[in-house]
Design a protein around this motif. Structure first.
Motif, mmCIF file in Angstrom:
data_model
loop_
_atom_site.group_PDB
_atom_site.id
_atom_site.type_symbol
_atom_site.label_atom_id
_atom_site.label_comp_id
_atom_site.label_asym_id
_atom_site.label_seq_id
_atom_site.Cartn_x
_atom_site.Cartn_y
_atom_site.Cartn_z
ATOM 1 N N GLY A 13 -7.709 -9.661 -6.860
ATOM 2 C CA GLY A 13 -6.486 -10.384 -6.689
ATOM 3 C C GLY A 13 -6.693 -11.949 -6.517
ATOM 4 O O GLY A 13 -7.903 -12.271 -6.199
ATOM 5 N N LYS A 14 -5.968 -12.785 -6.547
ATOM 6 C CA LYS A 14 -6.160 -14.239 -6.156
ATOM 7 C C LYS A 14 -4.630 -14.918 -5.924
ATOM 8 O O LYS A 14 -3.770 -14.674 -7.045
ATOM 9 N N GLY A 15 -4.733 -16.110 -5.066
ATOM 10 C CA GLY A 15 -3.639 -16.527 -5.014
ATOM 11 C C GLY A 15 -3.808 -18.194 -4.779
ATOM 12 O O GLY A 15 -4.879 -18.494 -4.849
ATOM 13 N N ILE A 46 -27.182 -29.778 -5.569
ATOM 14 C CA ILE A 46 -26.000 -28.936 -5.144
ATOM 15 C C ILE A 46 -24.728 -29.558 -5.394
ATOM 16 O O ILE A 46 -24.537 -31.039 -5.060
ATOM 17 N N GLN A 47 -23.757 -29.104 -6.419
ATOM 18 C CA GLN A 47 -22.499 -29.841 -6.836
ATOM 19 C C GLN A 47 -21.523 -29.346 -5.843
ATOM 20 O O GLN A 47 -21.132 -28.080 -5.767
ATOM 21 N N GLY A 48 -20.661 -29.932 -4.968
ATOM 22 C CA GLY A 48 -19.810 -29.474 -4.168
ATOM 23 C C GLY A 48 -20.644 -29.437 -2.491
ATOM 24 O O GLY A 48 -21.626 -29.035 -2.486
ATOM 25 N N TYR A 49 -19.960 -29.727 -1.613
ATOM 26 C CA TYR A 49 -20.434 -29.611 -0.171
ATOM 27 C C TYR A 49 -19.611 -29.183 0.983
ATOM 28 O O TYR A 49 -19.368 -29.798 1.875
ATOM 29 N N GLY A 50 -18.949 -27.949 0.465
ATOM 30 C CA GLY A 50 -17.971 -27.274 1.253
ATOM 31 C C GLY A 50 -18.335 -26.054 2.002
ATOM 32 O O GLY A 50 -19.461 -25.758 2.222
ATOM 33 N N ASN A 51 -17.357 -25.090 2.120
ATOM 34 C CA ASN A 51 -17.795 -23.850 3.057
ATOM 35 C C ASN A 51 -18.860 -23.277 2.270
ATOM 36 O O ASN A 51 -19.631 -22.620 3.207
ATOM 37 N N VAL A 52 -18.973 -22.996 0.981
ATOM 38 C CA VAL A 52 -20.010 -22.139 0.583
ATOM 39 C C VAL A 52 -21.383 -22.852 0.289
ATOM 40 O O VAL A 52 -22.302 -22.261 0.258
ATOM 41 N N ALA A 53 -21.477 -24.082 0.037
ATOM 42 C CA ALA A 53 -22.618 -24.744 -0.169
ATOM 43 C C ALA A 53 -23.406 -25.126 1.273
ATOM 44 O O ALA A 53 -24.555 -25.038 1.118
ATOM 45 N N VAL A 57 -26.737 -33.748 -3.740
ATOM 46 C CA VAL A 57 -25.676 -33.299 -3.450
ATOM 47 C C VAL A 57 -24.306 -34.088 -4.006
ATOM 48 O O VAL A 57 -24.370 -35.351 -4.007
ATOM 49 N N SER A 58 -23.221 -33.534 -4.083
ATOM 50 C CA SER A 58 -22.072 -34.269 -4.375
ATOM 51 C C SER A 58 -20.659 -33.638 -3.826
ATOM 52 O O SER A 58 -20.617 -32.354 -3.517
ATOM 53 N N ASP A 59 -19.615 -34.234 -3.826
ATOM 54 C CA ASP A 59 -18.278 -33.839 -3.294
ATOM 55 C C ASP A 59 -17.225 -34.391 -4.198
ATOM 56 O O ASP A 59 -17.600 -35.241 -5.246
ATOM 57 N N SER A 60 -16.163 -34.241 -3.856
ATOM 58 C CA SER A 60 -15.093 -34.789 -4.707
ATOM 59 C C SER A 60 -14.866 -36.352 -5.107
ATOM 60 O O SER A 60 -14.406 -36.849 -5.989
ATOM 61 N N PRO A 85 -24.129 -24.835 -8.297
ATOM 62 C CA PRO A 85 -22.950 -25.530 -8.615
ATOM 63 C C PRO A 85 -21.980 -24.588 -7.419
ATOM 64 O O PRO A 85 -21.803 -23.490 -7.379
ATOM 65 N N ALA A 86 -21.279 -25.589 -6.708
ATOM 66 C CA ALA A 86 -20.423 -24.898 -5.444
ATOM 67 C C ALA A 86 -19.037 -25.646 -5.329
ATOM 68 O O ALA A 86 -18.666 -25.885 -4.239
ATOM 69 N N ALA A 87 -18.765 -25.968 -6.399
ATOM 70 C CA ALA A 87 -17.409 -26.718 -6.343
ATOM 71 C C ALA A 87 -16.371 -26.118 -7.326
ATOM 72 O O ALA A 87 -15.598 -25.281 -6.634
ATOM 73 N N LEU A 88 -16.253 -26.441 -8.591
ATOM 74 C CA LEU A 88 -14.862 -25.762 -9.260
ATOM 75 C C LEU A 88 -15.290 -25.387 -10.555
ATOM 76 O O LEU A 88 -16.709 -25.321 -10.904
ATOM 77 N N GLU A 89 -14.602 -24.876 -11.349
ATOM 78 C CA GLU A 89 -14.848 -24.236 -12.563
ATOM 79 C C GLU A 89 -15.043 -25.332 -13.812
ATOM 80 O O GLU A 89 -14.914 -26.391 -13.381
ATOM 81 N N GLU A 101 -22.598 -20.447 -7.115
ATOM 82 C CA GLU A 101 -21.825 -20.027 -5.970
ATOM 83 C C GLU A 101 -20.166 -20.502 -6.249
ATOM 84 O O GLU A 101 -19.316 -20.064 -5.815
ATOM 85 N N ALA A 102 -19.827 -21.278 -7.052
ATOM 86 C CA ALA A 102 -18.245 -21.550 -7.518
ATOM 87 C C ALA A 102 -18.028 -20.527 -8.415
ATOM 88 O O ALA A 102 -19.159 -19.864 -8.976
ATOM 89 N N ASN A 103 -17.083 -20.250 -8.647
ATOM 90 C CA ASN A 103 -16.458 -19.365 -9.642
ATOM 91 C C ASN A 103 -16.093 -20.008 -10.791
ATOM 92 O O ASN A 103 -15.407 -21.307 -11.071
ATOM 93 N N GLY A 104 -16.815 -19.459 -12.130
ATOM 94 C CA GLY A 104 -16.528 -20.010 -13.299
ATOM 95 C C GLY A 104 -17.049 -21.521 -13.584
ATOM 96 O O GLY A 104 -16.583 -22.148 -14.474
#
Ligand code: NAD
Length: 427
Positions: A106-108, A217-224, A241-244, A293-297, A316-319
């Motif tokens: 599931g997902k929300g 690493i792309q994204g530097y949040g919870n999972v990265a 590393v990068s973030d948004s 990859p640890a950001a978005l699809e 680490e990111a989904n998709g």
């Protein structure tokens, strides 16, 4: 729904179709697996701090519950739409099958920009969302958790609103809660820790040395952040590393905790002392050995896959990788530890939390870590064995592929889901 929105779910189903071909599944079974069981769309009116009312749209998709209650996170992001939530819910069914936790998928999500909202607005939004979907969630129905833009505090507000509606204390309704209200030790770092264990197995299996290895690493949040720390402690160099907002590159390596502290202070890794500024997408193609990859699809696409230098990608990111990019990378001999395996540590420790909540008995850090290591190591080995057993043919090449970890992961999971659907008499 726009054309772009409808395509993400179609793309998400492509590996399912490849796995279905390997498993010789009938078209009606593929159709059942492709159709989410329940889709909720809710409107959440919130009084903003300026006194005005704003109405937000929230989603909850329960993709498949043959193996257990639906399970998957809640995303707060401006890009949240039904098609994205459907894709994420589908990936959760597969992921839970890969690691063997007794859940469906599931997902929300809520279309909002949490960075622009005050804590009070976020609390009211979360409580409104919880109330709107309360009838359809619960420890035996559907168990949410965090995702992009949500955190332990948001889980706490959701839990409290649910308890008020249910009239009882039911901590198993949501996971990744703060420790003091039934959260599990190790949950905050679980996705990174699980991805680290998967990386160790991949390095061993595919003979990729990790000491001195350059990691991007792309994204530097919870999972990265946690995986950056574990790999650094092992002797790897975090070179990009990068973030948004932007990115940082230093071929000599950057300290993961100093990077995290810098981002906390300035809201971005961009401008990190001693680094060269790069763009948000650049970590995908910089010179490195391991790419995370640890950001978005949809970050690794047919446009940049040819420029990927890494030999190992741990999703680490989904998709993060499109099917077209998958093909290019496979032909370049790049090993991919797919998202449904690599980032399953989060849901695994969420499962541990749910078990502890139901027992009312809590485990130590060491117990959680040891159990997580066992689950991730076994899941990696199961997928690798499946890959070795099957000569997987793809639609994009006439050559039989001997090793495709994504298809192997889908074969492993889809078999379990279909077995459960058949045992229940649903197909
Ligand atoms: P997060 O919000 O904590 O971090 C996301 C990071 O990505 C932030 O640093 C953000 O600035 C960055 N980012 C956003 N857009 C970007 C862009 N275009 N380019 C570069 N960076 C960008 O979220 P998270 O929880 O770390 O989740 C990241 C990914 O991991 C998502 O795909 C999520 O679905 C997946 N995931 C999360 C969990 C979990 O337990 N939180 C579990 C499994 C998978």
């Amino acid at each position: 729904m726009s054309e772009q929105e409808s395509s993400l779910y179609e793309e998400a189903l492509k590996p399912l179709k490849k796995a279905a071909a390997v498993l010789n599944l009938e078209p009606d079974i593929i159709e059942a697996l492709s159709s989410p069981e329940r889709i909720l769309i809710v409107s959440i009116p919130i009084k903003m701090d300026d006194g005005k009312i704003r109405v937000f749209t929230g989603y909850r998709v329960q993709h498949n519950t043959a193996r257990g209650p639906a399970k998957g996170g809640i995303r707060y992001h401006p890009g949240v739409c039904l098609d994205e939530v459907k894709s994420l819910a589908f990936w959760m069914s597969v992921k839970n099958g890969v690691v063997g936790v007794p859940y469906g998928g599931g997902k929300g999500g809520i279309t909002c920009d949490p960075k622009e909202m005050s804590q009070g607005e976020l609390e009211r939004l979360t409580r409104g969302y919880a109330a709107a979907i309360a009838k359809f969630v619960g420890p035996d129905q559907d168990v949410p958790a965090p995702d992009v833009g949500t955190n332990a505090q948001i889980m706490g507000w959701f839990a409290d609103e649910y308890y008020k509606i249910a009239g009882k204390y039911v901590p198993g309704v949501i996971t990744a809660k703060p420790l003091g209200i039934g959260g599990s030790r190790g949950r905050g770092t679980a996705t990174g820790r699980g991805a680290f264990f998967a990386t160790l197995e991949a390095a061993k299996t595919f003979k990729i040395p990790l000491k001195g290895t350059r990691v991007s690493i792309q994204g530097y949040g919870n999972v990265a952040r946690p995986i950056a720390k574990y790999l650094y402690e092992l002797g790897c160099k975090i070179v990009a590393v990068s973030d948004s907002v932007g990115g940082a590159y230093n071929p000599e390596g950057m300290h993961p905790i100093k990077l995290a502290d810098f981002k906390t202070k300035t809201r971005s890794v961009k401008g990190f002392p001693g680094s060269k500024e790069i763009n948000t997408i650049d970590p995908i193609t910089v010179d490195c050995d391991v790419l995370i990859p640890a950001a978005l699809e949809n970050q690794i696409t047919e446009k940049n896959a040819n420029d990927v230098k890494a030999k190992l990608i741990v999703e680490e990111a989904n998709g993060p990788t499109t099917p077209e990019a998958d093909k290019i990378l496979y032909e370049k001999d790049v090993v991919i530890v797919p998202d449904v395996l690599a980032n399953a540590g989060g849901v695994t420790v969420s499962y541990f939390e749910w078990v502890q909540n139901r027992m009312g008995y809590y485990w130590s850090d060491e117990e959680v870590d040891e159990k997580l290591k066992q689950v991730m190591t076994k899941a990696f080995k199961d997928v690798y064995q499946t890959a070795k057993q099957h000569q997987i043919e793809t639609s994009f090449t006439m050559q039989p592929l001997q090793m495709d970890m994504r298809t192997a992961a889908y074969v492993t999971a889809v078999k379990k889901i279909v077995d459960a659907m058949q045992a229940l008499g649903r197909v």
